[in-house]
Design an enzyme around this catalytic site. Structure first.
Site, PDB file in Angstrom:
ATOM      1  N   LYS A  80      -2.163   6.137  -4.335  1.00  0.00           N
ATOM      2  CA  LYS A  80      -3.651   7.129  -3.996  1.00  0.00           C
ATOM      3  C   LYS A  80      -3.101   8.645  -4.695  1.00  0.00           C
ATOM      4  O   LYS A  80      -2.012   9.097  -4.678  1.00  0.00           O
ATOM      5  CB  LYS A  80      -3.639   7.321  -2.624  1.00  0.00           C
ATOM      6  CG  LYS A  80      -3.601   6.107  -1.985  1.00  0.00           C
ATOM      7  CD  LYS A  80      -3.707   6.344  -0.345  1.00  0.00           C
ATOM      8  CE  LYS A  80      -3.534   4.843   0.353  1.00  0.00           C
ATOM      9  NZ  LYS A  80      -2.250   4.228   0.340  1.00  0.00           N
ATOM     10  N   ASP A 119       0.814  -1.034  -0.109  1.00  0.00           N
ATOM     11  CA  ASP A 119       0.077  -0.059   0.078  1.00  0.00           C
ATOM     12  C   ASP A 119       0.981   1.344  -0.098  1.00  0.00           C
ATOM     13  O   ASP A 119       1.831   1.484   0.953  1.00  0.00           O
ATOM     14  CB  ASP A 119      -0.788   0.021   1.231  1.00  0.00           C
ATOM     15  CG  ASP A 119      -1.813   1.348   1.293  1.00  0.00           C
ATOM     16  OD1 ASP A 119      -2.969   1.166   0.647  1.00  0.00           O
ATOM     17  OD2 ASP A 119      -1.547   2.360   1.669  1.00  0.00           O
ATOM     18  N   HIS A 176      -7.467   9.991  -2.281  1.00  0.00           N
ATOM     19  CA  HIS A 176      -6.829  10.072  -0.966  1.00  0.00           C
ATOM     20  C   HIS A 176      -7.708  10.369   0.186  1.00  0.00           C
ATOM     21  O   HIS A 176      -7.947  10.087   1.044  1.00  0.00           O
ATOM     22  CB  HIS A 176      -5.197  10.528  -0.914  1.00  0.00           C
ATOM     23  CG  HIS A 176      -4.422   9.970  -0.180  1.00  0.00           C
ATOM     24  ND1 HIS A 176      -3.270   9.775  -0.084  1.00  0.00           N
ATOM     25  CD2 HIS A 176      -4.796   9.597   1.231  1.00  0.00           C
ATOM     26  CE1 HIS A 176      -2.599   9.329   0.997  1.00  0.00           C
ATOM     27  NE2 HIS A 176      -3.504   9.144   1.847  1.00  0.00           N
ATOM     28  N   TYR A 189       3.386   9.876   0.280  1.00  0.00           N
ATOM     29  CA  TYR A 189       4.217   9.478   1.381  1.00  0.00           C
ATOM     30  C   TYR A 189       5.596   9.748   1.052  1.00  0.00           C
ATOM     31  O   TYR A 189       6.485   9.571   1.888  1.00  0.00           O
ATOM     32  CB  TYR A 189       4.050   7.809   1.482  1.00  0.00           C
ATOM     33  CG  TYR A 189       2.622   7.330   1.769  1.00  0.00           C
ATOM     34  CD1 TYR A 189       1.747   8.181   2.334  1.00  0.00           C
ATOM     35  CD2 TYR A 189       2.332   6.081   1.821  1.00  0.00           C
ATOM     36  CE1 TYR A 189       0.522   7.693   2.861  1.00  0.00           C
ATOM     37  CE2 TYR A 189       0.855   5.445   2.148  1.00  0.00           C
ATOM     38  CZ  TYR A 189       0.180   6.429   2.535  1.00  0.00           C
ATOM     39  OH  TYR A 189      -1.095   5.906   2.935  1.00  0.00           O
TER      40      TYR A 189
END
Length: 351
Positions: free
Chosen positions: A91, A61, A124, A66
């Site tokens: 995302k 994931d 997201h 990130y």
């Protein structure tokens, strides 16, 4: 004739064996246990991903925000596993909600992850920001772009074969319903925070009725060090002193009865209730331990007792920092005027 029949039988048996072997190496549906990569250190995440995939994981994931997808991609490549044996999620970040931005964003994620197509691409948050190239301030709300506009763009990404499935993350129920009212390609999954302190069982069950899979992020609750103890303690609407979930005496006793760690026991509960769990770790020891959660089972009475321990406490809520009321019809929603909330500037909200 007898020889011909034997040859034919042999060929059919071989074909069946090949088909069976192929099925073992082709992930068709989202695996119930995945590796989360939020807040994974860039210097550690490549090895963690490689180690996880080589030791039995088949689900990663990831997300653009990130800021470690390139390193995650290096770990995927180093595992040398066939692409068909993996499930990879990414995302769409808030600044990329406009159609042109969405296409560029998924292409960036694909390049960084080193794959030609994602298995799942999620919106997201149900919040659009003005693209950075057009804004002079951070996280400026884009009030001209709706979640419906963005969903239409995501449907086109699926039609373009850039992702197998599309889905959503961090939506309130009425926002999910708005998507369901208009979707041509409907959400495959919804990723949101749920754990023993924020169970949201009715919301989970509702998704099952709608045919939408639930992916549980932060499945170990406030174990993540980013969730500040002081704030968690003050926000616990169900009571409690803000201790980490892994220090909860109820869960410690239950884990002892199962002959497992508390983390394994909590993850097993998430799996048994039908959610996909994606704990984050860069520790080889924890990566190995987490996989054993699939071996633990609970009785109906134990599940009922766990349900009584719900604190209805949300750990990740950047709504106040963004000036947006999130989770408005769910447990522990954003309250813009009360002066209490999790600050998006602390890094929360990236999930």
């Amino acid at each position: 004739m007898l020889l011909r029949n034997r040859i034919r039988t042999g060929i059919l048996a071989l074909a069946a064996s090949v088909a069976a072997l192929s099925s073992l190496h082709h992930v068709r549906d989202i695996p119930p246990l995945g590796l989360g990569t939020w807040l994974s250190n860039r210097d550690e995440v490549a090895h963690a991903v490689e180690y996880a995939l080589k030791s039995g994981y088949d689900h990663i994931d990831a997300a653009y925000i990130y800021r470690n997808e390139a390193q995650t991609g290096r770990g995927i490549a180093a595992s040398r596993l066939p692409r068909s044996a993996l499930w990879i999620t990414s995302k769409l970040w808030n600044t990329h909600h406009r159609p042109a931005e969405a296409t560029a964003a998924i292409q960036k994620s694909l390049a960084d992850l080193g794959v030609a197509r994602l298995d799942l691409y999620l919106m997201h948050w149900p919040v659009a920001f003005v693209p950075e190239s057009e804004s002079t301030k951070r996280n400026e709300l884009d009030k001209s772009t709706s979640i419906i506009d963005t969903w239409r763009a995501m449907e086109n990404l699926a039609r373009s074969n850039l992702t197998r499935y599309i889905g959503i993350s961090n939506f309130a129920r009425h926002e999910v319903e708005a998507i369901l009212d208009v979707c041509t390609i409907c959400p495959y999954a919804h990723e949101f925070e749920t754990h023993p302190y924020l169970q949201q069982q009715e919301f989970v069950d509702w998704h099952r009725e709608k045919g939408i899979k639930v992916i549980a992020y932060s499945p170990l609750g406030n174990t993540n060090p980013t969730y500040d103890d002081r704030e968690v303690g003050s926000l616990m609407s169900g009571g409690g002193d803000g201790k980490k979930l892994l220090e909860d005496p109820f869960w410690q006793k239950l884990a002892e009865e199962k002959g497992a760690t508390v983390a394994q026991t909590v993850l097993a509960w998430g799996l048994q209730r039908g959610t996909v769990v994606i704990p984050k770790s860069t520790s080889e020891e924890h990566l190995d331990e987490n996989q054993k959660a699939v071996e633990i089972e609970f009785s109906e009475e134990e599940m009922e007792e766990i349900a009584k321990r719900d604190k209805k406490t949300r750990m990740n809520n950047p709504g106040k920092g963004w000036g947006v009321e999130l989770f408005s019809d769910l447990d522990d929603p954003t309250k813009l005027g009360d002066g209490v909330g999790v600050d998006a500037e602390k890094g929360l909200g990236d999930l």
